[in-house]
Design an enzyme around this catalytic site. Sequence first.
Site, PDB file in Angstrom:
ATOM      1  N   LYS A  11      88.573  27.992  46.054  1.00 12.09           N
ATOM      2  CA  LYS A  11      88.035  26.627  46.064  1.00 12.09           C
ATOM      3  C   LYS A  11      88.616  25.815  47.226  1.00 12.09           C
ATOM      4  CE  LYS A  11      87.100  26.558  41.083  1.00 12.09           C
ATOM      5  NZ  LYS A  11      87.254  25.771  39.833  1.00 12.09           N
ATOM      6  N   TYR A  51      76.900  25.217  39.391  1.00  8.81           N
ATOM      7  CA  TYR A  51      77.551  24.763  38.161  1.00  8.81           C
ATOM      8  C   TYR A  51      76.577  24.142  37.161  1.00  8.81           C
ATOM      9  CZ  TYR A  51      82.278  25.713  39.880  1.00  8.81           C
ATOM     10  OH  TYR A  51      83.430  26.324  40.303  1.00  8.81           O
ATOM     11  N   ASN A 114      91.711  23.845  41.027  1.00  2.00           N
ATOM     12  CA  ASN A 114      92.494  24.941  40.450  1.00  2.00           C
ATOM     13  C   ASN A 114      92.354  26.267  41.208  1.00  2.00           C
ATOM     14  OD1 ASN A 114      89.922  25.457  39.596  1.00  2.00           O
ATOM     15  ND2 ASN A 114      90.375  25.477  37.413  1.00  2.00           N
ATOM     16  N   HIS A 117      87.668  30.210  41.343  1.00  2.00           N
ATOM     17  CA  HIS A 117      86.676  30.413  40.283  1.00  2.00           C
ATOM     18  C   HIS A 117      86.714  31.878  39.870  1.00  2.00           C
ATOM     19  CE1 HIS A 117      82.824  30.365  38.129  1.00  2.00           C
ATOM     20  NE2 HIS A 117      82.591  31.519  38.718  1.00  2.00           N
ATOM     21  N   GLU A 128      75.968  34.933  39.432  1.00  3.21           N
ATOM     22  CA  GLU A 128      76.749  34.250  40.467  1.00  3.21           C
ATOM     23  C   GLU A 128      76.794  35.061  41.765  1.00  3.21           C
ATOM     24  OE1 GLU A 128      79.501  31.951  37.150  1.00  3.21           O
ATOM     25  OE2 GLU A 128      80.421  33.495  38.402  1.00  3.21           O
TER      26      GLU A 128
HETATM   27  N1  UDP Z   1      87.061  21.387  35.272  1.00  5.40           N
HETATM   28  C1  UDP Z   1      87.509  20.082  35.416  1.00  5.40           C
HETATM   29  N2  UDP Z   1      87.969  19.428  34.292  1.00  5.40           N
HETATM   30  C2  UDP Z   1      88.001  20.008  33.051  1.00  5.40           C
HETATM   31  C3  UDP Z   1      87.536  21.321  32.928  1.00  5.40           C
HETATM   32  C4  UDP Z   1      87.075  21.989  34.055  1.00  5.40           C
HETATM   33  O1  UDP Z   1      87.502  19.532  36.503  1.00  5.40           O
HETATM   34  O2  UDP Z   1      88.424  19.360  32.088  1.00  5.40           O
HETATM   35  C5  UDP Z   1      86.570  22.100  36.463  1.00  5.40           C
HETATM   36  C6  UDP Z   1      87.580  23.135  36.962  1.00  5.40           C
HETATM   37  O3  UDP Z   1      87.498  23.186  38.395  1.00  5.40           O
HETATM   38  C7  UDP Z   1      87.042  24.399  36.330  1.00  5.40           C
HETATM   39  C8  UDP Z   1      85.532  24.182  36.421  1.00  5.40           C
HETATM   40  O4  UDP Z   1      85.373  22.798  36.145  1.00  5.40           O
HETATM   41  O5  UDP Z   1      87.495  25.552  37.024  1.00  5.40           O
HETATM   42  C9  UDP Z   1      84.674  24.989  35.470  1.00  5.40           C
HETATM   43  O6  UDP Z   1      85.150  24.790  34.150  1.00  5.40           O
HETATM   44  P1  UDP Z   1      85.336  26.024  33.140  1.00  5.40           P
HETATM   45  O7  UDP Z   1      85.555  25.458  31.783  1.00  5.40           O
HETATM   46  O8  UDP Z   1      84.203  26.981  33.335  1.00  5.40           O
HETATM   47  O9  UDP Z   1      86.717  26.678  33.626  1.00  5.40           O
HETATM   48  P2  UDP Z   1      87.014  28.082  34.370  1.00  5.40           P
HETATM   49  O10 UDP Z   1      86.001  29.076  33.882  1.00  5.40           O
HETATM   50  O11 UDP Z   1      86.912  27.817  35.859  1.00  5.40           O
HETATM   51  O12 UDP Z   1      88.422  28.441  33.972  1.00  5.40           O
HETATM   52 MG    MG Z   2      83.961  28.982  33.854  1.00  8.44          MG
END
Ligand code: UDP
Ligand code: MG
Length: 139
Positions: A11, A51, A114, A117, A128
């Site tokens: 990211k 997304y 974070n 992805h 994806e």
């Molecule tokens: N995200 C965020 N706030 C939250 C949860 C998720 O900004 O409270 C963002 C974060 O970058 C995350 C992405 O949205 O990686 C997608 O969320 P997901 O729940 O799919 O998490 P992941 O699969 O990436 O662990």
């Molecule tokens: Mg996810």
Amino acid sequence: MSGKITFTMIKPDGVEANNIGPILAKINEGGFRIVAMKYMRLTPEQAGAFYEVHKERPFYGELVAYMSSGPIVAAVLTKENAVADYRTLIGATDPTKAAPGTIRQLFAKSIAANAVHGSDSDENANIEADFFFSKLERY
Ligand code: UDP
Ligand code: MG
């Protein structure tokens, strides 16, 4: 290609912090092979489409703005049990909850920024990977 695939992005925070190399090293050390890769910047429209599944969640607007704020590295990875093993390697979404030594524990800045992805299912890994790469771009 042997084994199953998963899809990852480094990211904008990971790129900005000069962590492309260290993150790719962790990916290779974790037993994954890179079958496709590109360095690019998503438009807000492209990030929004990627997304789409999160469009009802409160953080969607910020997530789309963030993911289009700078360049990313997109890649398709292969390994046996790729999706689950990659989720283990990257750690929890919130880096304060990510296990020691995971990519997010080592490199993430916050729950939003974070570092990486990782696909959450075989079905989404294929969706994806197809979003970013044609068959001709996979080796
Ligand atoms: N995200 C965020 N706030 C939250 C949860 C998720 O900004 O409270 C963002 C974060 O970058 C995350 C992405 O949205 O990686 C997608 O969320 P997901 O729940 O799919 O998490 P992941 O699969 O990436 O662990
Ligand atoms: Mg996810």
